[in-house]
Enzyme design. Structure first.
Site, PDB file in Angstrom:
ATOM      1  N   PHE A 255      38.152  49.011  61.238  1.00 20.66           N
ATOM      2  CA  PHE A 255      37.977  50.437  61.518  1.00 20.66           C
ATOM      3  C   PHE A 255      38.950  51.218  60.645  1.00 20.66           C
ATOM      4  CE2 PHE A 255      35.856  53.223  64.527  1.00 20.66           C
ATOM      5  CZ  PHE A 255      34.860  52.407  65.019  1.00 20.66           C
TER       6      PHE A 255
ATOM      7  N   GLN B 222      40.046  67.047  65.084  1.00 20.55           N
ATOM      8  CA  GLN B 222      39.518  66.065  64.129  1.00 20.55           C
ATOM      9  C   GLN B 222      38.037  66.250  63.805  1.00 20.55           C
ATOM     10  OE1 GLN B 222      38.971  61.600  65.229  1.00 20.55           O
ATOM     11  NE2 GLN B 222      40.573  61.663  63.688  1.00 20.55           N
TER      12      GLN B 222
ATOM     13  N   HIS C 219      34.998  64.104  62.307  1.00 15.08           N
ATOM     14  CA  HIS C 219      34.607  62.721  62.005  1.00 15.08           C
ATOM     15  C   HIS C 219      33.738  62.745  60.746  1.00 15.08           C
ATOM     16  CE1 HIS C 219      32.761  58.802  62.337  1.00 15.08           C
ATOM     17  NE2 HIS C 219      33.487  58.508  63.402  1.00 15.08           N
TER      18      HIS C 219
ATOM     19  N   LEU D 192      26.754  61.657  65.985  1.00 15.66           N
ATOM     20  CA  LEU D 192      27.698  60.721  65.386  1.00 15.66           C
ATOM     21  C   LEU D 192      27.074  59.398  64.968  1.00 15.66           C
ATOM     22  CD1 LEU D 192      30.842  60.728  64.971  1.00 15.66           C
ATOM     23  CD2 LEU D 192      30.851  59.019  66.776  1.00 15.66           C
TER      24      LEU D 192
ATOM     25  N   GLU E 128      32.142  54.982  62.874  1.00 11.38           N
ATOM     26  CA  GLU E 128      32.910  54.433  61.761  1.00 11.38           C
ATOM     27  C   GLU E 128      32.743  52.913  61.694  1.00 11.38           C
ATOM     28  OE1 GLU E 128      36.738  56.517  61.490  1.00 11.38           O
ATOM     29  OE2 GLU E 128      37.609  54.523  61.529  1.00 11.38           O
TER      30      GLU E 128
ATOM     31  N   ARG F 295      40.274  59.199  59.120  1.00 13.47           N
ATOM     32  CA  ARG F 295      39.181  60.186  59.135  1.00 13.47           C
ATOM     33  C   ARG F 295      39.500  61.479  58.401  1.00 13.47           C
ATOM     34  NH1 ARG F 295      37.444  58.985  65.375  1.00 13.47           N
ATOM     35  NH2 ARG F 295      36.375  57.063  64.801  1.00 13.47           N
TER      36      ARG F 295
ATOM     37  N   HIS G 285      34.901  66.483  66.263  1.00 20.69           N
ATOM     38  CA  HIS G 285      34.835  65.253  67.056  1.00 20.69           C
ATOM     39  C   HIS G 285      35.892  65.123  68.143  1.00 20.69           C
ATOM     40  CE1 HIS G 285      33.762  61.137  67.842  1.00 20.69           C
ATOM     41  NE2 HIS G 285      34.964  60.689  67.524  1.00 20.69           N
TER      42      HIS G 285
ATOM     43  N   ARG H 178      43.854  61.314  64.840  1.00 17.19           N
ATOM     44  CA  ARG H 178      43.688  60.077  65.597  1.00 17.19           C
ATOM     45  C   ARG H 178      42.966  59.016  64.765  1.00 17.19           C
ATOM     46  NH1 ARG H 178      39.497  57.865  68.452  1.00 17.19           N
ATOM     47  NH2 ARG H 178      38.192  59.722  68.675  1.00 17.19           N
TER      48      ARG H 178
HETATM   49  C1  LIG Z   1      29.813  60.406  70.162  1.00 13.27           C
HETATM   50  C2  LIG Z   1      31.227  59.940  70.377  1.00 13.27           C
HETATM   51  C3  LIG Z   1      31.590  58.650  70.016  1.00 13.27           C
HETATM   52  C4  LIG Z   1      32.915  58.202  70.207  1.00 13.27           C
HETATM   53  N1  LIG Z   1      33.238  56.919  69.846  1.00 13.27           N
HETATM   54  C5  LIG Z   1      34.508  56.466  70.096  1.00 13.27           C
HETATM   55  C6  LIG Z   1      34.872  55.111  69.827  1.00 13.27           C
HETATM   56  O1  LIG Z   1      34.054  54.277  69.427  1.00 13.27           O
HETATM   57  N2  LIG Z   1      36.148  54.731  70.064  1.00 13.27           N
HETATM   58  C7  LIG Z   1      37.083  55.590  70.542  1.00 13.27           C
HETATM   59  O2  LIG Z   1      38.215  55.185  70.742  1.00 13.27           O
HETATM   60  N3  LIG Z   1      36.747  56.876  70.837  1.00 13.27           N
HETATM   61  C8  LIG Z   1      35.496  57.318  70.625  1.00 13.27           C
HETATM   62  N4  LIG Z   1      35.170  58.625  70.937  1.00 13.27           N
HETATM   63  C9  LIG Z   1      36.163  59.462  71.632  1.00 13.27           C
HETATM   64  C10 LIG Z   1      36.243  59.058  73.104  1.00 13.27           C
HETATM   65  O3  LIG Z   1      34.987  58.611  73.547  1.00 13.27           O
HETATM   66  C11 LIG Z   1      36.694  60.203  74.002  1.00 13.27           C
HETATM   67  O4  LIG Z   1      37.811  60.837  73.454  1.00 13.27           O
HETATM   68  C12 LIG Z   1      37.055  59.661  75.384  1.00 13.27           C
HETATM   69  O5  LIG Z   1      36.008  58.861  75.879  1.00 13.27           O
HETATM   70  C13 LIG Z   1      37.397  60.771  76.342  1.00 13.27           C
HETATM   71  O6  LIG Z   1      37.507  60.237  77.636  1.00 13.27           O
HETATM   72  P1  LIG Z   1      38.018  61.114  78.843  1.00 13.27           P
HETATM   73  O7  LIG Z   1      37.997  60.230  80.033  1.00 13.27           O
HETATM   74  O8  LIG Z   1      39.274  61.776  78.472  1.00 13.27           O
HETATM   75  O9  LIG Z   1      36.919  62.277  78.982  1.00 13.27           O
HETATM   76  P2  LIG Z   1      35.329  62.237  79.198  1.00 13.27           P
HETATM   77  O10 LIG Z   1      34.753  60.895  79.104  1.00 13.27           O
HETATM   78  O11 LIG Z   1      34.774  63.304  78.341  1.00 13.27           O
HETATM   79  O12 LIG Z   1      35.182  62.651  80.724  1.00 13.27           O
HETATM   80  C14 LIG Z   1      35.505  63.950  81.174  1.00 13.27           C
HETATM   81  C15 LIG Z   1      35.227  64.006  82.655  1.00 13.27           C
HETATM   82  O13 LIG Z   1      35.745  65.225  83.158  1.00 13.27           O
HETATM   83  C16 LIG Z   1      34.815  65.819  84.012  1.00 13.27           C
HETATM   84  N5  LIG Z   1      35.053  67.273  83.996  1.00 13.27           N
HETATM   85  C17 LIG Z   1      35.210  68.081  82.920  1.00 13.27           C
HETATM   86  N6  LIG Z   1      35.418  69.348  83.322  1.00 13.27           N
HETATM   87  C18 LIG Z   1      35.409  69.327  84.673  1.00 13.27           C
HETATM   88  C19 LIG Z   1      35.565  70.305  85.670  1.00 13.27           C
HETATM   89  N7  LIG Z   1      35.760  71.602  85.371  1.00 13.27           N
HETATM   90  N8  LIG Z   1      35.474  69.934  86.967  1.00 13.27           N
HETATM   91  C20 LIG Z   1      35.242  68.629  87.312  1.00 13.27           C
HETATM   92  N9  LIG Z   1      35.094  67.667  86.392  1.00 13.27           N
HETATM   93  C21 LIG Z   1      35.177  68.006  85.099  1.00 13.27           C
HETATM   94  C22 LIG Z   1      33.461  65.412  83.493  1.00 13.27           C
HETATM   95  O14 LIG Z   1      32.510  65.439  84.527  1.00 13.27           O
HETATM   96  C23 LIG Z   1      33.756  63.981  83.023  1.00 13.27           C
HETATM   97  O15 LIG Z   1      33.578  63.088  84.099  1.00 13.27           O
HETATM   98  C24 LIG Z   1      33.862  59.076  70.765  1.00 13.27           C
HETATM   99  C25 LIG Z   1      33.493  60.359  71.144  1.00 13.27           C
HETATM  100  C26 LIG Z   1      32.201  60.797  70.934  1.00 13.27           C
HETATM  101  C27 LIG Z   1      31.865  62.215  71.308  1.00 13.27           C
END
Ligand SMILES: Cc1cc2nc3c(=O)[nH]c(=O)nc-3n(C[C@H](O)[C@H](O)[C@H](O)COP(=O)(O)OP(=O)(O)OC[C@H]3O[C@@H](n4cnc5c(N)ncnc54)[C@H](O)[C@@H]3O)c2cc1C
Length: 587
Positions: A118, A243, A245, A255, A258, A289, A356, A397
């Site tokens: 990666f 960031q 991507h 997306l 990578e 990135r 991203h 990142r």
């Molecule tokens: C398409 C894509 C591919 C990616 N691929 C990778 C990868 O391969 N490897 C990697 O390391 N990272 C990757 N990333 C980044 C990574 O997936 C995210 O940064 C990470 O999953 C975020 O996790 P989180 O738990 O912080 O938030 P999220 O998974 O976004 O969860 C947020 C949660 O908060 C809740 N929420 C939000 N606002 C409120 C509110 N007001 N009230 C109640 N609940 C709320 C939502 O319901 C949700 O459950 C990718 C991101 C994307 C978009």
């Protein structure tokens, strides 16, 4: 009607990877509720594709110290190195924990967890790309989210699904210490307001990619957690570092992981040239990135872009065996077929950078505790995942470090919050704790203004794409700042068409737009203020990194301006350096 009041020890806001990993720990030893605006398995973590890294050394020599070095250098020396050391060391157990919970990782022929290359992950401090990313085809996030959810169900974690948290309740005691007291939420199905009291609150609400138009982020990523904290007078850190991507599907932003380049994919310009050889001679297409995204933009600017408008480059997978593509990258190849009508096994895929990931967010220490300034903890308040800024990603990142971050710091926040609740008391609630939410929601519902949410959001996203993208300068950022301020003014006149209570998503989108406007302003002001280029912040008018003046975090504060309004004050926080002094960042 008086709001319902629910009382728990630990309240977790968000059911993505960070929230559910925290819930698995917190619910073992404290009464825990998880509030989420989405059904848990629809959280954006489920869209993550390429992998989660850990120096398991299953495929070749590796160790967590190299991983730390790569993370610090990848983040262009804005990373807090104590936090990066913890993350990279705990990565190994974080992956093994998921394996024990049942996550179906892709395997090597001998049955070990397979690993792939990666961007920015190297061996021996930058000598060559290393196989460090653990993955489940290109559905790693999906598998993580399902595995965590199933384990939460097994452990009887209480979920409040489709509850939108709109405010944070804090209590300030006699000696001025701030404590978390709970949150205020709106239940989507009924429109009713609920108060959740808790001794500890963990914010895990994810990112805010919807400030941009071309983005890999889901529609729901509107930065609510950051916005809520901000409006309660707590600071946000490093918001200018957003960031891009490199490989979004051109024109769409969807997306392509990578991991495609990790499997051997190559970027080519319109002349068919593998241009990354010029920008990063050692690790080429697997540079971090920020570097790859800038190189792509430069190719297009220099007239070597492909397509009718010469505005994208190509991702070339055609030299890879079709079976490898089908097995390791099934989803993204399907995306290329579905959305662009391109067959990746035989044709080049048009790609261009897409917004991203937020490196900045709610400042926390390594225990996951939220900070009210450079070192004062808000008692009982925690944040983890993309909403938080620890800061393990610095100004850029590395790929696969976010799925890692949410697991390592989600777990730490869950453990620490639960431990805290064992000795803490419930805090008193303010009189009419729901008052701020009720007046915001009713104000929007009954507004007779003429502005429309969708129109304002589209204008915001357009100016952010045009003026605060991969490259910025004072002129473009000043334009963005002016546009955002004007949109904030017009937002006061926004009205929603649905005046009802039940399932009023129209109303909630208006609330979310309010958060996006706040966060866009902080991003732009921070970017304008930082007169250097570092990681994801590439200033055309200040093209070099300036460690003497700028190796420091930005801290943004919301303060009263004397005219009944608010203004943003910027301050700074030192970067924690343990082993790696900044050096020239060559790849
Ligand atoms: C398409 C894509 C591919 C990616 N691929 C990778 C990868 O391969 N490897 C990697 O390391 N990272 C990757 N990333 C980044 C990574 O997936 C995210 O940064 C990470 O999953 C975020 O996790 P989180 O738990 O912080 O938030 P999220 O998974 O976004 O969860 C947020 C949660 O908060 C809740 N929420 C939000 N606002 C409120 C509110 N007001 N009230 C109640 N609940 C709320 C939502 O319901 C949700 O459950 C990718 C991101 C994307 C978009």
């Amino acid at each position: 009607m008086a709001p319902q009041i629910h009382t728990y020890d630990t309240i977790i806001v968000g059911a993505g990877g960070a929230g559910m990993r925290a819930a698995l720990e917190a619910s073992k030893r404290s009464r825990t509720a998880v509030l989420t605006k989405l059904y848990p398995t629809r959280s954006h973590t489920g869209a993550a594709q390429g992998g989660m890294c850990a120096a398991l050394a299953n495929v070749e020599d590796d160790n967590w110290e190299w991983h730390t070095y790569d993370t610090v250098k990848g983040g262009d020396y804005l990373v807090d190195q104590d936090a990066a050391e913890i993350m990279c060391k705990e990565a190994i157990d974080a992956v093994l924990d998921l394996e024990k919970m049942g996550l179906p990782f892709s395997r090597t022929p001998e049955g070990k967890i397979d690993q792939r290359r990666f961007g920015g992950h190297t061996k021996e401090h930058g000598k060559a790309p290393v196989h460090r990313s653990c993955y489940a085809a290109d559905r790693t996030g999906h598998m993580i989210l399902q595995t965590l959810y199933q384990n939460c169900v097994k452990q009887d974690v209480e979920f409040y699904n489709e509850f939108y948290v709109l405010d944070l309740l804090l209590h300030t005691d006699a000696d001025g210490t701030q404590h978390a007291a709970g949150v205020v939420a709106l239940e989507l199905a009924t429109g009713e307001i609920h108060i959740f009291r808790g001794k500890a609150v963990i914010l895990a609400t994810g990112g805010f990619g919807k400030v941009f138009k071309t983005t890999s982020n889901a529609h729901t990523l509107t930065g609510d957690g950051m916005g809520i904290v901000w409006r309660r007078g707590l600071p946000l850190e490093d918001m200018e570092f957003y960031q891009f991507h490199p490989t979004g599907l051109a024109g769409l932003g969807i997306l392509l992981t990578e991991g495609a380049r990790g499997e051997g994919g190559i970027l080519r310009n319109a002349d068919g040239e593998r241009f990354m050889e010029r920008y990063a001679p050692t690790i080429k297409d697997l540079a971090p990135r920020d570097i790859v995204a800038r190189s792509m933009v430069l190719e297009v600017r220099d007239g070597r872009g492909a397509g009718p408008n010469k505005d994208y480059v190509y991702l070339d997978l055609t030299h890879l065996p079709a079976e490898q593509i089908e097995e390791k990258l099934p989803d993204i190849t399907e995306f290329a077929r579905t959305y662009l009508g391109v067959e990746p096994t035989t044709e080049l895929v048009p790609v261009y950078p897409t917004a991203h990931y937020a490196m900045g967010g709610v400042p926390t220490n390594i225990a996951g505790e939220v900070l009210a300034d450079n070192d004062t903890v808000v008692k009982g308040l925690y944040a983890a995942g993309e909403v938080a800024c620890v800061s393990v990603h610095g100004s850029n990142r590395l790929g696969t470090n976010s799925l890692l971050d949410i697991n390592v710091f989600g777990r730490r926040a869950g453990i620490n919050a639960a431990e805290y609740t064992e000795q803490a008391e419930l805090q008193p609630l303010p009189g009419e704790p729901e008052q701020a939410v009720v007046s915001m929601v009713e104000g929007l519902r009954t507004s007779t203004g003429h502005e429309r949410v969708a129109a304002l959001r589209a204008e915001l996203q357009t100016t952010m794409d045009q003026n605060a993208g991969v490259y910025r300068n004072d002129e473009t950022l000043a334009q963005a700042e002016k546009d955002v301020k004007e949109l904030q003014r017009r937002y006061r006149d926004v009205a929603v068409q649905d005046k009802g209570k039940r399932f009023n998503t129209d109303l909630l989108e208006a609330v979310e737009l309010g958060f996006l406007l706040d966060l866009a302003e902080i991003l732009v002001i921070g970017a304008r203020n930082r007169t250097e280029s570092r990681g994801a912040q590439a200033r055309e008018d200040y093209p070099t990194r300036d460690d003497v003046n700028w190796q420091k975090h930005t801290m943004a504060y919301r303060e009263k301006d004397g005219d009944g309004g608010y203004k943003i004050r910027l301050d700074y926080k030192p970067v924690i350096v343990t082993r790696y002094q900044p050096t020239e960042r060559k790849y």
